[in-house]
Design a protein around this motif. Structure first.
Motif, PDB file in Angstrom:
ATOM      1  N   PHE A 143     -10.676  32.531  -1.398  1.00 32.48           N
ATOM      2  CA  PHE A 143     -10.450  33.983  -1.405  1.00 32.48           C
ATOM      3  C   PHE A 143     -10.181  34.464  -2.831  1.00 32.48           C
ATOM      4  CE2 PHE A 143      -7.623  37.612  -1.435  1.00 32.48           C
ATOM      5  CZ  PHE A 143      -8.129  38.463  -0.463  1.00 32.48           C
ATOM      6  N   LEU A 144      -9.336  33.756  -3.547  1.00 29.96           N
ATOM      7  CA  LEU A 144      -9.002  34.151  -4.913  1.00 29.96           C
ATOM      8  C   LEU A 144     -10.210  34.032  -5.833  1.00 29.96           C
ATOM      9  CD1 LEU A 144      -5.485  32.436  -5.246  1.00 29.96           C
ATOM     10  CD2 LEU A 144      -5.940  34.898  -5.099  1.00 29.96           C
ATOM     11  N   ALA A 145     -10.942  32.918  -5.706  1.00 28.06           N
ATOM     12  CA  ALA A 145     -12.104  32.694  -6.584  1.00 28.06           C
ATOM     13  C   ALA A 145     -13.166  33.766  -6.376  1.00 28.06           C
ATOM     14  CB  ALA A 145     -12.682  31.308  -6.322  1.00 28.06           C
ATOM     15  N   GLU A 146     -13.365  34.178  -5.131  1.00 31.74           N
ATOM     16  CA  GLU A 146     -14.371  35.204  -4.838  1.00 31.74           C
ATOM     17  C   GLU A 146     -14.004  36.550  -5.458  1.00 31.74           C
ATOM     18  OE1 GLU A 146     -14.504  35.144  -0.607  1.00 31.74           O
ATOM     19  OE2 GLU A 146     -15.996  33.513  -0.500  1.00 31.74           O
ATOM     20  N   ARG A 147     -12.743  36.691  -5.800  1.00 24.36           N
ATOM     21  CA  ARG A 147     -12.290  37.943  -6.410  1.00 24.36           C
ATOM     22  C   ARG A 147     -12.019  37.788  -7.901  1.00 24.36           C
ATOM     23  NH1 ARG A 147     -11.888  37.690  -1.417  1.00 24.36           N
ATOM     24  NH2 ARG A 147     -11.852  39.526  -0.035  1.00 24.36           N
ATOM     25  N   GLY A 148     -12.463  36.668  -8.453  1.00 25.96           N
ATOM     26  CA  GLY A 148     -12.383  36.476  -9.901  1.00 25.96           C
ATOM     27  C   GLY A 148     -11.066  35.940 -10.416  1.00 25.96           C
ATOM     28  N   PHE A 149     -10.269  35.302  -9.549  1.00 27.73           N
ATOM     29  CA  PHE A 149      -8.971  34.788  -9.968  1.00 27.73           C
ATOM     30  C   PHE A 149      -8.980  33.264  -9.947  1.00 27.73           C
ATOM     31  CE2 PHE A 149      -7.814  38.824  -7.628  1.00 27.73           C
ATOM     32  CZ  PHE A 149      -7.759  39.599  -8.780  1.00 27.73           C
ATOM     33  N   ASP A 150      -8.731  32.651 -11.100  1.00 25.69           N
ATOM     34  CA  ASP A 150      -8.704  31.196 -11.180  1.00 25.69           C
ATOM     35  C   ASP A 150      -7.280  30.684 -10.974  1.00 25.69           C
ATOM     36  OD1 ASP A 150      -7.407  31.852 -13.517  1.00 25.69           O
ATOM     37  OD2 ASP A 150      -9.074  31.269 -14.836  1.00 25.69           O
ATOM     38  N   GLN A 151      -7.095  29.386 -11.163  1.00 22.92           N
ATOM     39  CA  GLN A 151      -5.787  28.772 -10.938  1.00 22.92           C
ATOM     40  C   GLN A 151      -4.734  29.347 -11.884  1.00 22.92           C
ATOM     41  OE1 GLN A 151      -5.771  24.512 -11.176  1.00 22.92           O
ATOM     42  NE2 GLN A 151      -3.562  24.327 -10.947  1.00 22.92           N
ATOM     43  N   ALA A 152      -5.132  29.580 -13.142  1.00 21.01           N
ATOM     44  CA  ALA A 152      -4.181  30.125 -14.110  1.00 21.01           C
ATOM     45  C   ALA A 152      -3.694  31.507 -13.686  1.00 21.01           C
ATOM     46  CB  ALA A 152      -4.826  30.200 -15.495  1.00 21.01           C
ATOM     47  N   ALA A 153      -4.597  32.318 -13.150  1.00 22.47           N
ATOM     48  CA  ALA A 153      -4.210  33.648 -12.678  1.00 22.47           C
ATOM     49  C   ALA A 153      -3.238  33.542 -11.510  1.00 22.47           C
ATOM     50  CB  ALA A 153      -5.446  34.447 -12.279  1.00 22.47           C
ATOM     51  N   ALA A 154      -3.534  32.621 -10.586  1.00 20.45           N
ATOM     52  CA  ALA A 154      -2.644  32.433  -9.437  1.00 20.45           C
ATOM     53  C   ALA A 154      -1.252  32.006  -9.897  1.00 20.45           C
ATOM     54  CB  ALA A 154      -3.236  31.395  -8.482  1.00 20.45           C
ATOM     55  N   GLU A 155      -1.191  31.121 -10.880  1.00 30.11           N
ATOM     56  CA  GLU A 155       0.099  30.657 -11.382  1.00 30.11           C
ATOM     57  C   GLU A 155       0.856  31.780 -12.085  1.00 30.11           C
ATOM     58  OE1 GLU A 155      -0.796  27.337 -13.850  1.00 30.11           O
ATOM     59  OE2 GLU A 155      -1.241  25.980 -12.177  1.00 30.11           O
ATOM     60  N   HIS A 156       0.135  32.600 -12.847  1.00 25.00           N
ATOM     61  CA  HIS A 156       0.773  33.688 -13.585  1.00 25.00           C
ATOM     62  C   HIS A 156       1.460  34.677 -12.639  1.00 25.00           C
ATOM     63  CE1 HIS A 156       1.476  36.529 -16.822  1.00 25.00           C
ATOM     64  NE2 HIS A 156       0.867  37.485 -16.133  1.00 25.00           N
ATOM     65  N   PHE A 157       0.840  34.956 -11.522  1.00 26.56           N
ATOM     66  CA  PHE A 157       1.400  35.914 -10.564  1.00 26.56           C
ATOM     67  C   PHE A 157       2.180  35.229  -9.440  1.00 26.56           C
ATOM     68  CE2 PHE A 157      -2.000  38.231 -12.628  1.00 26.56           C
ATOM     69  CZ  PHE A 157      -1.414  39.465 -12.874  1.00 26.56           C
ATOM     70  N   GLY A 158       2.257  33.902  -9.472  1.00 21.40           N
ATOM     71  CA  GLY A 158       3.039  33.177  -8.473  1.00 21.40           C
ATOM     72  C   GLY A 158       2.429  33.164  -7.094  1.00 21.40           C
ATOM     73  N   VAL A 159       1.109  33.335  -6.994  1.00 21.73           N
ATOM     74  CA  VAL A 159       0.457  33.377  -5.684  1.00 21.73           C
ATOM     75  C   VAL A 159       0.570  32.016  -5.006  1.00 21.73           C
ATOM     76  CG1 VAL A 159      -1.683  33.873  -4.447  1.00 21.73           C
ATOM     77  CG2 VAL A 159      -1.148  35.112  -6.550  1.00 21.73           C
ATOM     78  N   GLY A 160       0.843  32.018  -3.709  1.00 24.43           N
ATOM     79  CA  GLY A 160       0.992  30.772  -2.964  1.00 24.43           C
ATOM     80  C   GLY A 160       0.308  30.838  -1.610  1.00 24.43           C
ATOM     81  N   TYR A 161       0.647  29.877  -0.777  1.00 23.19           N
ATOM     82  CA  TYR A 161       0.029  29.787   0.552  1.00 23.19           C
ATOM     83  C   TYR A 161       1.084  29.363   1.557  1.00 23.19           C
ATOM     84  CZ  TYR A 161      -2.926  28.141   4.394  1.00 23.19           C
ATOM     85  OH  TYR A 161      -3.502  27.944   5.634  1.00 23.19           O
ATOM     86  N   SER A 162       1.097  30.024   2.731  1.00 24.14           N
ATOM     87  CA  SER A 162       2.023  29.655   3.806  1.00 24.14           C
ATOM     88  C   SER A 162       1.269  28.836   4.852  1.00 24.14           C
ATOM     89  CB  SER A 162       2.614  30.915   4.457  1.00 24.14           C
ATOM     90  OG  SER A 162       1.592  31.780   4.923  1.00 24.14           O
TER      91      SER A 162
END
Length: 641
Positions: A143-162
């Protein structure tokens, strides 16, 4: 029962956490001169900054609403914490381990409720981010990759998974010492048939942080078709999380908002991410609610309401987006900042725009913004048939109230002229008629007439930024604390001397300590003098002097006055010195001598009238001594003390 925090540890917390560092987490501070800082008060609405912070004294005071205190008071009042909770929060920031008396140190049992909820969210955020790397979270990473967000972006914003199971987080947090009651209260869990279960399951998770950076809730995005819940599920209202007071991304954006005097309001978590990654680092979003009054208060404290500040709203170009933009107009004049609208092309949101056209397109979107007044007028006028006279009149009738609500008269004139051109009026006489209508209506608003609403809002819900009458619920509370006539010229010297005693005790000691409370004619000032004496006086003033003086105050009113005097700038433009301090000491003593001379002269007249010449002679002798002392004070000033 929770133990009492050790007094030495409380003092260590006060000393370790600078008050300006704490306050600047919530609002922008600028120099106020004399080493003080100023900003817009977080405790009441105001147009110009009357809230001052004194880093050297560790105190704050608002000269508008009379709220004041030290670092702990600020955190307690603004975040609605108990004393112990405030100490625990600041101790955690400073890395200080607290000791508890009457039972020892037991964090799980002793810490305040809100502190525990913050820690639970902090632990949950770490847990969710760790889960994003697991096999089950592949759908989230996609989902994140399809919207242009890589692992670094996820880490910067603290995105996680439940995880999709029923109680993965519940079991994890139980293992960390959190109780079922705490998990339910935090909103991280909800009641199930056999006990608490995870509120968020099988979703992509965004941590929602307050302005200080603490996680206080989560936004969860649905990923699977078999998930019957809403597309976005947010934390419910809790002691920590109030959606009307939360702006997603504010912790990341606040410094750049204050530095650049611009805030960009978008509609979702991924839009905030896209904007920040594209270089628009002032982007923020509401969390499951429309942009409202509490959000405005947060931004105003960061923007400082300076005339060069700007708030940019971004909305989709479809009908719903335009309606949302018009709703934003309702709150426009609660800002001193200019408000603009950026309409995304083709119905795309900033995230989609970045994916389709790149970072530059997002930056260009913000750069191509339109002033909100112009957008509102165009949107309203476009709804009428301007080819007929009836349509022109109807459009004019709809547009005049909008222009009349503009506070700036010169801007109001320009938009009145523009409105006339929009509806097809071109002659000077017609344009002048429009301006007269606009100004007449503006004057009626200023007198308190109800203002019409836009976009279907309830009547009378127009902006309250002008001088019109405010609804009862929005009027500022009556000021508390000392009466303002204590600032009168009659009391000015007494006030200045007390300010010196609290701010620069080294300059007035030891002479000040010999002054009695009767040398201060205002009763509150006399009480402050007594509190200073109870704190040990100016001669023995040390780092804890101000704290002791405030604690010695007999009530909150006097305590507030002590805080005010300790923060209020001295009247001298230069650095105060012994000469300046001596001048105030001599002036207060001279006024006291003048009062005593007047009393003696009155007594002498009564003795003379009653024939009591013995008492008259005694008073005459005292009068002669005081008159000599008065003359000495006038000639030599502080040297005569």
């Amino acid at each position: 029962m929770a133990g009492r925090i050790n007094d030495d540890d409380v003092k260590a917390v006060r000393d370790a956490v600078p008050i300006d560092a704490v306050v600047s987490e919530y609002l922008q501070l600028r120099s106020a001169g004399g080493g003080n800082l100023k900003g817009l008060c977080p405790f009441h609405d105001e147009k110009s900054p009357s809230f001052q912070v004194s880093p050297s004294k560790g105190l704050y005071y608002c000269f508008g609403c009379q709220e004041g205190g030290d670092t702990l008071d600020f955190v307690m009042k603004l975040d609605h914490l108990s004393f112990s909770e405030a100490v625990e929060r600041l101790a955690a920031q400073a890395g200080i381990t607290l000791r508890y008396e009457e039972g020892g140190y037991n964090p799980g049992r002793q810490q305040g409720e809100k502190i525990r909820l913050v820690e639970a969210h902090r632990a949950a955020a770490r847990y969710y981010t760790e889960q994003l790397d697991g096999p089950e979270a592949e759908i989230g990473r996609k989902f994140l990759a399809e919207r242009g967000f890589d692992q670094a972006a996820a880490e910067h914003f603290g995105v996680g998974y439940s995880p999709a199971g029923w109680d993965h987080l519940v079991r994890f947090l139980r293992g960390k010492g959190f109780t079922d009651k705490e998990l339910i209260l935090s909103g991280l869990a909800q009641d199930g048939r056999r006990g608490p279960i995870d509120r968020f399951r099988g979703r992509l998770m965004w941590p929602i942080r307050d302005i200080t950076g603490e996680v206080i809730g989560f936004g969860a995005r649905k990923l699977r078709e078999d998930d019957n819940g809403p597309k976005y599920l947010n934390t419910p209202e809790t002691p920590l999380y109030r959606k009307s007071q939360v702006l997603y991304g504010i912790d990341l954006a606040k410094k750049d908002i204050a530095k650049g005097s611009r805030a960009v309001v978008v509609e979702g978590y991924t839009d905030v991410m896209a904007c920040h990654l594209a270089g628009v680092t002032t982007a923020i979003a509401t969390c499951g609610t429309s942009f409202g009054g509490e959000h405005i208060k947060i931004l105003r404290r960061l923007l400082m309401d300076n005339s060069g500040a700007e708030v940019v709203f971004t909305f989709d170009g479809d009908a719903a987006g335009q309606k949302a933009a018009l709703r934003a107009f309702e709150d426009d004049q609660k800002f001193a900042a200019e408000t603009s609208i950026a309409i995304t092309p083709g119905g795309m949101d900033p995230c989609e725009l970045r994916l389709a056209e790149g970072d530059e397109a997002v930056r260009s979107l913000i750069d191509s913004r339109t002033p909100l007044f112009a957008f509102a007028l165009r949107s309203i006028v476009s709804g009428y048939h301007l080819t007929s006279e009836e349509g022109q009149v109807a459009a004019l009738n709809a547009g005049v109230p909008v222009v009349a609500r503009i506070k700036d008269r010169s801007l109001r004139d320009r938009y009145a002229t523009r409105l006339g051109g929009m509806v097809g009026l071109t002659s000077p006489a017609e344009e002048e008629a429009v301006r007269r209508r606009v100004h007449a209506l503006a004057r009626s608003y200023e007198r308190g007439a109800p203002e019409p609403a836009l976009s279907g809002a309830a009547p009378g819900r127009g902006p309250q930024g002008g001088r019109g009458r405010q609804p009862e619920a929005q009027r500022p509370a009556a000021p508390r604390g000392p009466r303002l006539d204590l600032r009168s010229p009659a009391h000015r010297v007494e006030r200045e001397l007390l300010k010196l005693a609290l701010q620069r005790p080294d300059l007035v000691a030891p002479v000040f300590d010999a002054y009695g409370a009767d040398e201060f004619t205002a009763a509150p000032y006399a009480t402050v003098r007594e509190a200073i004496a109870e704190a040990g006086g100016t001669t023995g003033a040390d780092d804890g002097f101000l704290t002791r003086a405030r604690e010695a105050a007999p009530d909150d009113t006097v305590r507030s006055l002590i805080t005010e005097l300790a923060v209020e700038p001295l009247l001298t433009r230069k650095e105060p010195d012994e000469f300046y301090a001596g001048t105030q000491l001599a002036a207060v003593r001279l006024a006291a001598v003048d009062r005593r001379i007047g009393q003696i002269q009155g007594s002498m007249r009564r003795c003379e009238a009653g024939g009591d010449m013995s008492a008259y002679a005694s008073l005459q002798e005292e009068l002669w001594v005081l008159e000599q002392y008065r003359q000495d004070l006038r000639n030599r000033g502080a040297a005569a003390l």
